[in-house]
Design an enzyme around this catalytic site. Structure first.
Site: not given
Length: 292
Positions: A208-210, A51
């Site tokens: 990326s749960p949204l 990252y």
């Protein structure tokens, strides 16, 4: 609270990826975002050695940022936060992503991550993605060696299918504690992996749960409301007077007691809103409306 390998953490974690890749906020806002999450009860922070921004960034930038955020927060918070990092991926100068599951590389990467994060050992180290050029059992063997050496305390796997989870369980035994797959209102193809994690008691950390949920309906009409996949999240949000993002995370938490979503954030207010999903309990009517 939810549990990751017997370690209690806040039900919603923080995905630190947006704080260190391209488009990242400035240092002050990045630190403020982590601090806001900690203030709101977050005690699981997820990062990775890959990252970092391509070109001008360096491997481990995200880990160093998390370490600085914890150090500047004070109050001995480092001992109360589970920092999860990952190894096995890299960046290309043009912004692409590479994968490297070579056991030697993974051992060196984990040792470097441990130095950047500080402390006696990495709390949770996850194999970022299976490398098609390396037998998966060999990559998992590197995690077993790191566990045996005390470099990492617990291990996880990411971007995996059911067979790979079962193989990881064979190689790592009870020291495998988590699975991190993409899963959200928009992307639900990890349902078999979620069911297996529930059966085995492994923490399921959706990244990326949204996905599929963007603009808040509280700020005005959204085109998503006409989409049958997402409109219900906006409807429940309006009824509850909260953001659809908070509803999406509450829906994820309701799906299984092993789910610990790790939504990303790049502003303090979004970190606080996500953390508040831990206190939003959806009723049966709402869950039926949102769908399986």
């Amino acid at each position: 609270m939810r549990y990751v390998g017997g370690i209690g953490v806040g039900a919603v974690g923080l995905g630190a990826m947006p704080l260190s890749i391209e488009g990242r906020p400035g240092e002050a806002r990045a630190l403020a975002t982590v601090h806001a999450a900690l203030d709101a009860g977050v005690s699981l922070i997820d990062t990775a050695d890959s990252y970092h921004a391509p070109g001008g960034g360096a491997p481990g930038d995200g880990e160093l940022l998390v370490a600085r955020a914890l150090a500047t927060y004070g109050g001995g918070v480092r001992d109360r936060v589970l920092v999860a990092t990952k190894g096995g991926r890299g960046r290309t100068p043009d912004g692409g992503w590479t994968v490297n599951g070579d056991p030697g590389h993974l051992r060196r990467a984990a040792e470097a991550s441990a130095r950047r994060l500080g402390g006696d050992a990495i709390g949770l180290y996850q194999l970022h993605k299976p490398d098609p050029a390396v037998p998966y059992a060999e990559s998992l063997g590197a995690l077993r060696d790191l566990l045996d050496a005390g470099t990492i305390r617990t291990a996880g796997v990411s971007n995996v299918d059911v067979a790979q989870i079962r193989l990881a369980r064979e190689v790592l035994g009870d020291r495998l504690v988590s699975v991190q797959n993409r899963w959200s209102p928009a992307v639900r193809d990890s349902e078999p992996e979620l069911r297996l994690c529930t059966e085995l008691g492994l923490a399921f950390l959706p990244w990326s749960p949204l996905g599929g949920i963007s603009r808040s309906s509280l700020d005005g009409a959204s085109a998503q409301e006409a989409d049958p996949r997402f409109g219900a999240f906006h409807q429940v949000a309006r009824e509850r007077g909260v953001s659809p993002q908070r509803v999406a995370l509450a829906w994820a938490l309701a799906r299984s007691p092993v789910v610990v979503p790790i939504p990303g954030a790049s502003r303090p207010e979004t970190a606080r809103d996500s953390a508040a999903a831990a206190g939003l309990v959806l009723d049966e009517r709402e869950l039926a409306l949102l769908g399986p």
